[in-house]
Design an enzyme around this catalytic site. Structure first.
Site, short mmCIF file in Angstrom:
data_model
loop_
_atom_site.label_atom_id
_atom_site.label_comp_id
_atom_site.label_asym_id
_atom_site.label_seq_id
_atom_site.Cartn_x
_atom_site.Cartn_y
_atom_site.Cartn_z
NE ARG A 105 -4.18 -0.48 2.59
CZ ARG A 105 -5.24 -1.43 2.73
NH1 ARG A 105 -5.03 -2.41 2.62
NH2 ARG A 105 -6.62 -0.93 2.84
NE ARG A 119 -16.64 -3.29 3.48
CZ ARG A 119 -15.47 -3.24 2.68
NH1 ARG A 119 -15.43 -3.71 1.68
NH2 ARG A 119 -14.33 -2.75 3.62
NE ARG A 178 -13.76 -3.69 7.84
CZ ARG A 178 -13.10 -3.89 7.02
NH1 ARG A 178 -13.30 -5.15 6.32
NH2 ARG A 178 -12.36 -2.85 6.35
NE ARG A 238 -10.70 1.76 5.00
CZ ARG A 238 -12.05 0.76 4.89
NH1 ARG A 238 -13.28 1.27 5.46
NH2 ARG A 238 -12.06 -0.30 4.15
P1 ADP Z 1 -9.67 -1.87 2.69
O1 ADP Z 1 -8.85 -2.26 1.75
O2 ADP Z 1 -11.38 -1.91 2.51
O3 ADP Z 1 -9.27 -0.39 3.33
P2 ADP Z 1 -8.42 -3.70 4.72
O4 ADP Z 1 -9.34 -4.63 5.44
O5 ADP Z 1 -7.68 -4.22 3.58
O6 ADP Z 1 -9.69 -2.79 3.89
O7 ADP Z 1 -7.70 -2.61 5.55
C1 ADP Z 1 -8.20 -2.15 6.82
C2 ADP Z 1 -7.39 -1.18 7.40
O8 ADP Z 1 -5.91 -1.99 7.89
C3 ADP Z 1 -6.46 -0.13 6.61
O9 ADP Z 1 -7.40 1.15 6.78
C4 ADP Z 1 -5.17 0.06 7.44
O10 ADP Z 1 -5.65 0.78 8.66
C5 ADP Z 1 -4.84 -1.39 7.70
N1 ADP Z 1 -4.04 -1.84 6.63
C6 ADP Z 1 -4.15 -3.01 5.85
N2 ADP Z 1 -3.23 -3.20 5.13
C7 ADP Z 1 -2.27 -2.44 5.33
C8 ADP Z 1 -1.18 -2.10 4.73
N3 ADP Z 1 -0.47 -2.98 3.83
N4 ADP Z 1 -0.48 -1.11 5.15
C9 ADP Z 1 -0.90 -0.53 6.13
N5 ADP Z 1 -1.84 -0.54 6.94
C10 ADP Z 1 -2.88 -1.36 6.48
#
Ligand code: ADP
Length: 257
Positions: free
Chosen positions: A116, A154, A187, A198
């Site tokens: 990310r 959701r 959630r 986000r």
């Molecule tokens: P979405 O893709 O719908 O945002 P996720 O379940 O992938 O949902 O992620 C939820 C949260 O988890 C993010 O908003 C972040 O806080 C954290 N997160 C997930 N993956 C990462 C990552 N690769 N790096 C940093 N934070 C992450």
């Protein structure tokens, strides 16, 4: 290149991804599902898991599990997650490294929500090279307004994690999980103000990675995930993947694992 078009080049590596070369050595396939929150990465991951019989690695799920357990990692990240901010690169890089070192990842894995940030993308390329894995990046392209309406509808089961959506995937009985009868909940990070944060983070830190993938990976599939239902999007992904990796190879060879 949105609009269901594909930017792909077949690689000429000695060990083809997903299929055995003469030596019998199979290169693990790393499928990177890339797209904004709400683009359907989780849903498409589930289809891919079923088809290819390789595990899904969702950094979001792994982080939520730590919070759920209330362990030191969970306590350290809870506030950031609740606010819709990213957690540290060091932590997710370490979690992914440990996870892809497990034996069930030997034939491949699906990365959902990772990388990310540029630092994560660079670390991922190092990890994949060390693991001898060949990557395919699937970019799910979705319009911003569609994302907002999808995420705000959701609901998740707090027990088994199944996701529902008021419009596209309602439970049989409103507010109740089909699988275990638990009451569905929003959630924490699906509340609208958090969703906007986000998405802002995605625009700032994650979307630019597409340029990184264009420069470093010769296998990038871009799929318009706005218009069609998830199963139709998956059919397109399947066709594109077979085109990139080799017709008939995927699925059959992965399933032999
Ligand atoms: P979405 O893709 O719908 O945002 P996720 O379940 O992938 O949902 O992620 C939820 C949260 O988890 C993010 O908003 C972040 O806080 C954290 N997160 C997930 N993956 C990462 C990552 N690769 N790096 C940093 N934070 C992450």
């Amino acid at each position: 290149m949105p609009g269901g078009k594909t930017a792909t080049k077949l690689e000429s590596a000695a060990a083809p991804v997903g299929g055995p070369p003469a030596s019998g050595i199979v290169k693990p396939i790393a499928i990177i599902l890339f797209g904004s929150p709400g683009s359907g990465k989780g849903t498409q991951s589930k289809y891919l898991v079923e088809w290819l019989k390789i595990p899904q690695i969702s950094t979001g799920d792994m982080l939520r599990e730590h919070i759920h357990r209330g362990d030191p990692i969970g306590l350290a990240i809870a506030d950031r997650m609740r606010a819709g901010s990213l957690v540290s690169d060091e932590l997710v890089n370490q979690l992914v490294f440990e996870r892809i070192s497990q034996p069930d990842c030997n034939r491949g894995f699906i990365l959902d929500g990772y990388p990310r940030t540029p630092a994560q993308a660079e670390e991922m390329m190092r990890l994949l090279a060390a693991r001898g894995a060949g990557e395919v990046v699937i970019h799910l392209v979705v319009d911003y307004n569609i994302i907002i309406s999808r995420i705000s509808g959701r609901r998740a089961c707090p027990v088994c994690g199944t996701l529902y959506n008021a419009v596209s995937r309602p439970p049989k009985v409103e507010g109740i999980c089909d699988l275990d009868g638990a009451a569905l909940a929003i959630r924490d990070d699906d509340r609208e103000e958090v969703v906007r944060e986000r998405l802002a983070q995605y625009e700032r830190q994650t979307r630019p990675l597409i340029e990184f993938f264009r420069a470093t990976s010769d296998r990038l599939i871009e799929v318009d995930a706005s218009r069609e239902k998830p199963d139709a999007v998956f059919e397109r992904i399947k066709r594109e993947l077979q085109g990139v990796v080799g017709q008939g190879r995927l699925g059959r060879d992965q399933a032999r694992a």
